[in-house]
Scaffold this motif. Sequence first.
Motif, PDB file in Angstrom:
ATOM      1  N   MET A 232       9.634  21.612  14.794  1.00 35.75           N
ATOM      2  CA  MET A 232       8.765  22.134  15.846  1.00 35.75           C
ATOM      3  C   MET A 232       9.123  23.574  16.202  1.00 35.75           C
ATOM      4  O   MET A 232       8.244  24.411  16.412  1.00 35.75           O
ATOM      5  N   THR A 233      10.433  23.865  16.259  1.00 30.99           N
ATOM      6  CA  THR A 233      10.863  25.233  16.557  1.00 30.99           C
ATOM      7  C   THR A 233      10.385  26.203  15.485  1.00 30.99           C
ATOM      8  O   THR A 233       9.887  27.296  15.780  1.00 30.99           O
ATOM      9  N   ALA A 234      10.506  25.787  14.223  1.00 31.93           N
ATOM     10  CA  ALA A 234      10.073  26.650  13.123  1.00 31.93           C
ATOM     11  C   ALA A 234       8.565  26.879  13.161  1.00 31.93           C
ATOM     12  O   ALA A 234       8.097  28.008  12.972  1.00 31.93           O
ATOM     13  N   LEU A 235       7.808  25.841  13.431  1.00 31.90           N
ATOM     14  CA  LEU A 235       6.347  25.978  13.467  1.00 31.90           C
ATOM     15  C   LEU A 235       5.904  26.825  14.660  1.00 31.90           C
ATOM     16  O   LEU A 235       4.941  27.591  14.565  1.00 31.90           O
ATOM     17  N   ALA A 236       6.604  26.693  15.786  1.00 33.88           N
ATOM     18  CA  ALA A 236       6.270  27.509  16.953  1.00 33.88           C
ATOM     19  C   ALA A 236       6.546  28.982  16.689  1.00 33.88           C
ATOM     20  O   ALA A 236       5.856  29.866  17.205  1.00 33.88           O
TER      21      ALA A 236
END
Length: 324
Positions: A232-236
């Motif tokens: 999720m952090t990478a996609l954000a």
Amino acid sequence: MASTCASAPSRSASSRSTRASIDRRRRRARRFAFVHRRNAVSVEASPDGTSLERVLEAAVRAAKEGGTVMARKVGAEVIKTKANARDLLTEVDGEVQRIIEAKVAEEFPHHGFLGEESVAAGKDASADALREVLETGPEWLWVVDPIDGTTNFVHGLPLSAISIGVAYKGELQVAVIMDPFRDECFTAVLGGGAKLNGTPIKVGEEATALEAVVVTGYAPTDASTEVMLKGMTALATLPVRTIRMFGSAAIMLAWVACGRVTAYFEADLNSWDTAAGALLIREAGGRMTNLVGEEYDLTVRPILASNGATHDELLRCLMSTQRC
């Protein structure tokens, strides 16, 4: 899902947008043509002559009967936890599974059945159960989650569904996901497309990650949760348009198939969570792989499901941080 702009574009920008839209439709047309050539088999009968329409009709009847019970008993109390305190079980899970299993036994006594509530909790137990039935069981296998999204169900949240995938020699042939709270029945037959309440559906038209609405889950184990949070952090950071969490793999897969969301990833799922949704997405023109890009089969646990056009960009982002 079309993008919107805060101000009117210039003529040059408008022209570029129009050309991009045309190119996008052409890419989708080519992708659909490829998908249906690849899966070009009769939708009337399986390789052993069994009518796929008959299998589909039986699966829909079973799912609707089970869905009636779900809708009536939403908010049921937890009778026990399984793998841990996040992994819940109600009496309705077992009741719905028994309804479906009885229908299968009556209509197709030679078919195998793998239901979530028949398998001991834990990743190893579920993987072992699937392996055994694929290696030694009947050629036909029904893979069933009687209530996908049990935590939502317990808390009275109308985001849970029945998931039924039917495979022949390990290849998915028929899929049904029944959402009793919206009276929505998603269906697919190999080579015959995907439908919602009988109307054909297709994946969304987002072309880039920046346009993508991505959904994910909250895993029942700490190890899987760590992978999800990194993803999720990478996609954000990429960024995507937004990230949502709905609490039911079946619902999220069905919504990718009908274009409500663009993509769904999760680090560790069972075959009963994903079987039906995988066929729906493929037949709707999308793509589903594991988190290193290998095409989905029933043994795959980490998944990325998407509309196809955004798949590689999202996959590269997830691989860069997770190395799954």
